[in-house]
Design a protein around this motif. Structure first.
Motif, PDB file in Angstrom:
ATOM      1  N   ARG A 101      62.320 -89.829 -87.256  1.00 47.06           N
ATOM      2  CA  ARG A 101      61.961 -90.004 -85.833  1.00 47.06           C
ATOM      3  C   ARG A 101      62.161 -91.188 -85.449  1.00 47.06           C
ATOM      4  N   ILE A 102      62.829 -91.576 -84.597  1.00 49.78           N
ATOM      5  CA  ILE A 102      62.784 -92.870 -84.008  1.00 49.78           C
ATOM      6  C   ILE A 102      62.471 -93.024 -82.359  1.00 49.78           C
ATOM      7  N   GLU A 103      62.328 -94.327 -81.874  1.00 50.89           N
ATOM      8  CA  GLU A 103      62.153 -94.476 -80.413  1.00 50.89           C
ATOM      9  C   GLU A 103      63.348 -94.350 -79.717  1.00 50.89           C
ATOM     10  N   LEU A 141      69.610-107.492 -71.871  1.00 48.75           N
ATOM     11  CA  LEU A 141      69.649-107.807 -73.524  1.00 48.75           C
ATOM     12  C   LEU A 141      68.062-108.072 -73.527  1.00 48.75           C
ATOM     13  N   THR A 142      67.772-107.743 -75.101  1.00 53.04           N
ATOM     14  CA  THR A 142      66.447-107.946 -75.394  1.00 53.04           C
ATOM     15  C   THR A 142      66.201-109.536 -75.559  1.00 53.04           C
ATOM     16  N   ASP A 194      61.448-107.100 -78.571  1.00 52.31           N
ATOM     17  CA  ASP A 194      62.290-106.169 -78.562  1.00 52.31           C
ATOM     18  C   ASP A 194      62.225-105.649 -76.986  1.00 52.31           C
ATOM     19  N   LYS A 195      61.405-106.318 -76.010  1.00 55.80           N
ATOM     20  CA  LYS A 195      61.494-105.848 -74.748  1.00 55.80           C
ATOM     21  C   LYS A 195      62.838-106.327 -73.920  1.00 55.80           C
ATOM     22  N   ASP A 202      48.612-112.967 -76.930  1.00 50.49           N
ATOM     23  CA  ASP A 202      47.806-111.978 -76.399  1.00 50.49           C
ATOM     24  C   ASP A 202      48.692-110.911 -75.358  1.00 50.49           C
ATOM     25  N   LEU A 203      49.513-111.631 -74.845  1.00 52.54           N
ATOM     26  CA  LEU A 203      50.199-110.604 -73.862  1.00 52.54           C
ATOM     27  C   LEU A 203      51.395-110.115 -74.484  1.00 52.54           C
ATOM     28  N   ALA A 204      51.920-110.240 -75.750  1.00 55.48           N
ATOM     29  CA  ALA A 204      53.060-110.089 -76.379  1.00 55.48           C
ATOM     30  C   ALA A 204      54.198-110.283 -75.497  1.00 55.48           C
TER      31      ALA A 204
END
Length: 440
Positions: free
Chosen positions: A60-62, A72-73, A93-94, A156-158
């Motif tokens: 199972r993947i996202e 683009l990431t 990955d965002k 902290d905020l990723a």
């Protein structure tokens, strides 16, 4: 009430990311047949819910949304700008939504910063911090670094904070080019965009009989079916002409067409349409690299999508778009020709001698023939062959006329003779053969 197929998909969708699944486990857990479980897992894979990894199995993947292909990431941005990650690795990955250049006073910058954006800025820690606090990632240009507290905030905020040696202008141009390339790729229709996945089609096994074929054909009102083995690998295709006058007990492996033409999901619809039209194929199986059947594509779907694509404007310009953009139809057409198209040779279209590039002229002639077939005969086409001959060099800034003359047109192809004039003198000739797409 949901079907068993839908129930399996819902079950898979609710599984934790990373869980392994198998046909046998799904069949046992939900009390369904292994065939039903297999088809549902394949449908889940097509929907981006699961992925099969060699030596690992199906997990199972996202789910990734196809509609985001034009974005683009931040991890891809690092590759584009040849950069480094200073902090906020958890957010690589965002997806990038837009970029903002921080070249103004800090009071004026705030309104331009939005979540998922990328702030491109130099050695200004106040702007870097402000961007992170408002949900934007940061790209520092010119090879500058940043303070430890800004890096800690990014962690902290990723939210990624990136560094590159390029200047701001170069970075913006690189990112713009990458986004444009993604938009162009999005516009190319592939088999994966239009095929019918395994869960939506009917198959037969090689050890089934002519009687089984007739029963299925009568039930679903279809006459062409892929034939698979016990591992769901494509071994043939069977049609009504294959079973004529054959005994009902004869197995399909004795009557089917073996090693049929097949396609992969990554193939362009244009290439598949060419093959289907020329070989008069109504359907083509879609297979994986190991010949495992993944679905089916029909000629009707291919032709309909190709005609739709030719009618749609391109979102991002390709070199082809730039070449054919100056092509303009003329209202005055000599009796001997079918149409006339005006075309200006701009500096970008020339070679090192200052004359029109051979490739540019070839594309312009091809485009003129396609436009003529579309406007005057309502037929969309693909150019199969073009024989082009220069008679005189065509100089920069020359206004040329492309004059196609239809020699013959049939059900599947057209042949066109083309003369190219400059200053009332013929400068090139071409013979063009085009494959006509079926009317949708």
């Amino acid at each position: 009430m949901a079907t068993k197929h839908d129930q399996i998909l819902m079950y898979i969708e609710n599984l934790p990311i990373g869980d392994k699944i198998s046909v046998r486990s799904i069949a046992k857990t939900l009390s369904v047949s292994e065939g039903t479980a297999y088809r549902a897992i394949k449908a889940a894979e097509n929907n981006g819910l699961v992925s099969t990894i060699e030596r690992v199995g199906t997990i199972r993947i996202e789910q990734k949304l196809k509609g985001k292909i034009e974005n683009l990431t931040f991890e891809e941005i690092v590759q584009v700008i040849d950069g480094e990650v200073l902090g906020g690795r958890a957010g690589l990955d965002k997806l990038l939504d837009k970029f903002v250049i921080g070249a103004m006073q800090i009071d004026a910058i705030t309104r331009y910063i939005t979540p998922k954006s990328l702030m491109i800025v130099g050695d200004r820690t106040d702007v870097q911090r402000l961007a992170l606090e408002n949900g934007a990632a940061v790209l520092i240009t010119g090879g500058f670094g940043t303070s430890a507290d800004v890096i800690a905030l990014a962690n902290d905020l990723a939210l990624p904070i990136l560094q590159t040696a390029y200047d701001t202008y170069s970075v913006a141009a690189l990112i713009n080019r990458a986004l444009t390339d993604q938009l162009i790729k999005k516009e190319i229709i592939t088999v994966a965009d239009i095929y019918h996945p395994l869960a939506e089609i009917h198959t037969l096994h090689a050890n089934q009989t002519v009687a089984d074929y007739k029963q299925l054909s009568a039930a679903v009102k279809q006459s062409r079916f892929p034939v698979v083995n016990e591992h769901m690998r494509l071994v043939g295709i069977v049609t009504v002409k294959d079973i004529l006058d054959k005994p009902a007990t004869m197995t399909l492996d004795k009557v089917m067409t073996k090693e049929p033409a097949s396609v992969k999901k990554y193939m362009s619809v244009a290439s598949v349409g060419h093959s289907m039209t020329w070989n008069s194929l109504e359907v083509m199986p879609v297979v994986a690299d190991n010949l495992e059947l993944e679905g089916l594509i029909t000629r009707q779907d291919v032709m309909s999508n190709m005609q739709t694509a030719q009618r749609q404007p391109q979102v991002a310009e390709t070199f082809y778009d730039q070449i054919v953009e100056p092509l303009r139809p003329s209202e005055t057409v000599p009796d001997f020709y079918t149409a006339v198209y005006e075309y200006e040779v701009t500096p970008q279209m020339t070679n090192n001698l200052g004359t029109i590039s051979f490739g540019v002229l070839t594309e312009a002639v091809s485009a003129a023939c396609q436009q003529m077939l579309q406007t005057q005969h309502q037929r969309y086409s693909m150019i199969e062959q073009i024989n082009l001959h220069y008679l005189r060099l065509i100089q920069i800034d020359t206004q040329i006329q492309i004059l196609p003359r239809l020699l013959e047109i049939g059900r599947r192809s057209a042949k066109i003779d083309v003369d190219v004039y400059a200053n009332h003198v013929i400068v090139a000739k071409a013979l063009v053969t085009g494959q006509l797409l079926e009317r949708g």
